[in-house]
Design a protein around this motif. Structure first.
Motif, mmCIF file in Angstrom:
data_model
loop_
_atom_site.group_PDB
_atom_site.id
_atom_site.type_symbol
_atom_site.label_atom_id
_atom_site.label_comp_id
_atom_site.label_asym_id
_atom_site.label_seq_id
_atom_site.Cartn_x
_atom_site.Cartn_y
_atom_site.Cartn_z
ATOM 1 N N GLY A 1 0.883 -1.306 -0.087
ATOM 2 C CA GLY A 1 0.100 0.122 0.037
ATOM 3 C C GLY A 1 0.709 1.226 -0.100
ATOM 4 N N ALA A 2 2.124 1.041 0.680
ATOM 5 C CA ALA A 2 2.872 2.488 0.597
ATOM 6 C C ALA A 2 3.285 2.711 -0.738
ATOM 7 C CB ALA A 2 3.940 2.146 1.451
ATOM 8 N N ASN A 3 3.428 1.799 -1.621
ATOM 9 C CA ASN A 3 3.676 2.105 -3.041
ATOM 10 C C ASN A 3 2.575 2.405 -3.986
ATOM 11 O OD1 ASN A 3 6.553 2.203 -2.589
ATOM 12 N ND2 ASN A 3 6.363 0.037 -2.601
ATOM 13 N N ASP A 4 1.462 1.712 -3.628
ATOM 14 C CA ASP A 4 0.032 1.699 -4.620
ATOM 15 C C ASP A 4 -0.090 3.154 -4.518
ATOM 16 O OD1 ASP A 4 0.532 -1.179 -3.480
ATOM 17 O OD2 ASP A 4 -1.124 -1.492 -5.074
ATOM 18 N N SER A 5 -0.350 3.735 -3.114
ATOM 19 C CA SER A 5 -0.569 4.917 -2.686
ATOM 20 C C SER A 5 -0.068 6.221 -3.287
ATOM 21 C CB SER A 5 -1.063 5.108 -1.006
ATOM 22 O OG SER A 5 0.264 5.011 -0.583
ATOM 23 N N ALA A 6 1.410 5.874 -3.925
ATOM 24 C CA ALA A 6 1.973 7.010 -4.371
ATOM 25 C C ALA A 6 0.987 7.962 -5.532
ATOM 26 C CB ALA A 6 3.068 6.332 -5.101
ATOM 27 N N LEU A 7 1.213 9.126 -5.642
ATOM 28 C CA LEU A 7 0.197 9.815 -6.394
ATOM 29 C C LEU A 7 0.499 9.608 -7.845
ATOM 30 C CD1 LEU A 7 0.855 13.239 -4.311
ATOM 31 C CD2 LEU A 7 -0.850 11.510 -4.034
ATOM 32 N N LYS A 8 -0.642 9.493 -8.466
ATOM 33 C CA LYS A 8 -0.585 9.008 -9.714
ATOM 34 C C LYS A 8 0.234 10.089 -10.888
ATOM 35 C CE LYS A 8 -3.710 7.813 -13.709
ATOM 36 N NZ LYS A 8 -4.783 7.901 -14.240
ATOM 37 N N ASP A 9 0.157 11.317 -10.398
ATOM 38 C CA ASP A 9 0.701 12.346 -11.611
ATOM 39 C C ASP A 9 2.157 12.190 -11.309
ATOM 40 O OD1 ASP A 9 -1.918 12.804 -12.556
ATOM 41 O OD2 ASP A 9 -1.836 14.623 -11.453
ATOM 42 N N LEU A 10 2.669 12.012 -9.993
ATOM 43 C CA LEU A 10 3.894 12.278 -9.893
ATOM 44 C C LEU A 10 4.725 11.060 -9.779
ATOM 45 C CD1 LEU A 10 3.420 15.070 -6.980
ATOM 46 C CD2 LEU A 10 4.654 15.320 -9.136
ATOM 47 N N ASN A 11 4.059 9.842 -9.525
ATOM 48 C CA ASN A 11 4.761 8.563 -9.599
ATOM 49 C C ASN A 11 3.735 7.574 -10.180
ATOM 50 O OD1 ASN A 11 6.026 6.205 -8.863
ATOM 51 N ND2 ASN A 11 6.286 6.445 -6.791
ATOM 52 N N PRO A 12 3.562 7.514 -11.734
ATOM 53 C CA PRO A 12 2.768 6.606 -12.412
ATOM 54 C C PRO A 12 3.485 5.379 -12.471
ATOM 55 C CG PRO A 12 3.867 8.287 -13.825
ATOM 56 C CD PRO A 12 4.314 8.628 -12.450
ATOM 57 N N LYS A 13 4.794 5.194 -12.260
ATOM 58 C CA LYS A 13 5.136 3.750 -12.127
ATOM 59 C C LYS A 13 4.722 2.921 -11.049
ATOM 60 C CE LYS A 13 9.763 1.482 -12.577
ATOM 61 N NZ LYS A 13 9.770 0.977 -13.954
ATOM 62 N N GLN A 14 4.727 3.328 -9.784
ATOM 63 C CA GLN A 14 4.316 2.516 -8.785
ATOM 64 C C GLN A 14 2.976 3.002 -8.321
ATOM 65 O OE1 GLN A 14 7.655 4.150 -6.251
ATOM 66 N NE2 GLN A 14 7.892 2.212 -5.571
ATOM 67 N N HIS A 15 2.322 3.958 -8.657
ATOM 68 C CA HIS A 15 0.859 4.032 -8.468
ATOM 69 C C HIS A 15 0.001 2.847 -8.910
ATOM 70 C CE1 HIS A 15 -2.848 6.181 -7.934
ATOM 71 N NE2 HIS A 15 -3.309 5.690 -9.168
ATOM 72 N N VAL A 16 -1.020 2.641 -7.823
ATOM 73 C CA VAL A 16 -2.265 1.755 -8.314
ATOM 74 C C VAL A 16 -3.454 2.311 -7.889
ATOM 75 C CG1 VAL A 16 -3.191 -0.469 -7.948
ATOM 76 C CG2 VAL A 16 -0.813 -0.527 -8.244
ATOM 77 N N PRO A 17 -4.613 2.262 -8.587
ATOM 78 C CA PRO A 17 -5.637 3.053 -8.120
ATOM 79 C C PRO A 17 -6.256 2.313 -6.924
ATOM 80 C CG PRO A 17 -5.731 2.725 -10.757
ATOM 81 C CD PRO A 17 -4.375 1.901 -10.203
ATOM 82 N N LEU A 18 -6.980 3.103 -6.243
ATOM 83 C CA LEU A 18 -7.579 2.631 -4.894
ATOM 84 C C LEU A 18 -8.259 1.155 -5.294
ATOM 85 C CD1 LEU A 18 -7.894 3.047 -2.075
ATOM 86 C CD2 LEU A 18 -9.937 4.651 -2.421
ATOM 87 N N GLU A 19 -9.167 1.310 -6.349
ATOM 88 C CA GLU A 19 -10.068 0.057 -6.482
ATOM 89 C C GLU A 19 -9.405 -1.110 -6.732
ATOM 90 O OE1 GLU A 19 -10.408 3.134 -7.832
ATOM 91 O OE2 GLU A 19 -12.025 3.693 -6.423
#
Lengths: 241, 241
Positions: free
Chosen positions: A85-103
């Motif tokens: 969750g620490a990486n999934d919750s990275a901000l989409k615009d600033l960290n698209p590589k690690q970000h995963v949408p909440l759902e």
């Protein structure tokens, strides 16, 4: 449960194991005073504590590799922690590589639980752990030092933590809501080393919280091989084989 | 070496392991600042460090249980430490339960090496460790507190250490002569916590010495699963399966 047929002289002694599956906070869990090492010490002679922490990984990647790490096998896996969750919750615009949408994060957690059940690891042996809270001011310094902007927000991490708790409710697994527990009536900054990862105090906090959940689950695990004072030294085979 | 055929989607990833086989000094190796935990930290993402320490055990008992702990299997055991002697070298008259005669101690070590080779763990993957030196004055206090007399002598432990080194020479395994190294040009008392077991400083000393031997042996071990920055996030399956 721990014993099976085997070879020369005695029966093969199967050592049960706990698998710690997660991101960097799991990968680093055997550092000095780490929560994984602390667990291994508490469970010595009872089960192995196996580190499957993958720094930087999110649930999208974790879901893919889990079947490569845990399969239906003779090994007895008595517990699994799933700590993302620490990486999934990275901000989409600033960290698209690690970000995963909440759902998708929630769906990935469910998928991993579903997979574990398919290899006979039942929900009562699974503990979800939410990401810890983020101390934005300190983490921002880390980001700036790497030429980045602040790429995570505590409120956003909190949404992922809530989703994780909900998945545990829906699936009947245990959950350790680190995000909430660390912020309960206290300044949580001392639990973190760099605003995101755990300090010595944070490691101890997690170890204690996790132990309070594991203790019941693992109370039936026997100590493996006899205590040395109980070995009949005039006939050790009778005690040891 | 680490990969094999497997199930859904990707290949099963076999995580190699090191087995630490020994007495209490091994069993306690995941305590705070312990040498086992230190090794696990150094080898994270490369192999598991499995604790098979059995407090109070001597080589006579260890030899019996070893085939119950390590068998010919699909698991890749990249190294084994055999670390006994602190109990074997207990004085016969004062501690007949744990004492093992010097010649039998050497024969038992050879027998364990022979067994490991029979399950395809070759001598280049085996490291014998001698018992550490004994600080008699401090250990005597421990014994007196339990109503016993001093039940071990440093000179006797030294004979077992020498025998262990000789077994390693005869069998072509590596050896870590802790007894000699800890006494080399220095007061060794700070390496011990109670005259027999290791202090924090002793744990660090052993960890460093062992690492200097393992580093070469394990240099070919790859880091398991890609570094997160190397994962193709537009097509993670290609990186992870």
């Amino acid at each position: 449960m721990a014993l099976a047929e085997a070879g020369a002289g005695g029966r093969l002694l199967r050592w049960p194991r706990i698998v710690l599956f997660g991101d960097s906070i799991t990968e680093f869990s055997f550092q000095e005073n780490g929560w994984g090492a602390s667990l291994a010490e508490r469970l010595v002679r009872k089960c192995d504590v196996v580190n499957r922490g993958l720094s930087g990984y999110n649930t999208r990647w974790a879901k893919l590799v889990l079947p490569r790490l845990i399969t239906k096998s003779a090994e007895s896996t008595v517990a699994v922690t799933i700590f993302f969750g620490a990486n999934d919750s990275a901000l989409k615009d600033l960290n698209p590589k690690q970000h995963v949408p909440l759902e998708e994060y929630a769906a990935n957690l469910k998928s991993m639980i579903h997979y574990l059940k398919s290899v006979d690891i039942t929900e009562d042996r699974i503990i979800l752990i939410t990401p810890p809270p983020l101390q934005e001011s300190v983490w921002e310094k880390e980001c700036l030092a790497k030429g980045d902007q602040l790429n995570r927000r505590n409120a956003t991490t909190g949404e992922y933590a809530h989703a994780c708790v909900q998945v545990a409710r829906d699936c009947g697994t245990d959950v350790l809501d680190l995000w909430t527990l660390m912020q309960k009536n206290q300044d949580f900054s001392s639990y973190l080393s760099d605003g995101l990862h755990l300090s010595t105090k944070g490691n101890s906090f997690l170890a204690a919280q996790l132990w309070s959940r594991l203790e019941k689950k693992l109370s039936a695990l026997p100590s493996l091989l006899p205590y040395w004072r109980d070995v009949d030294h005039t006939n050790p085979e009778a005690s040891l084989l």
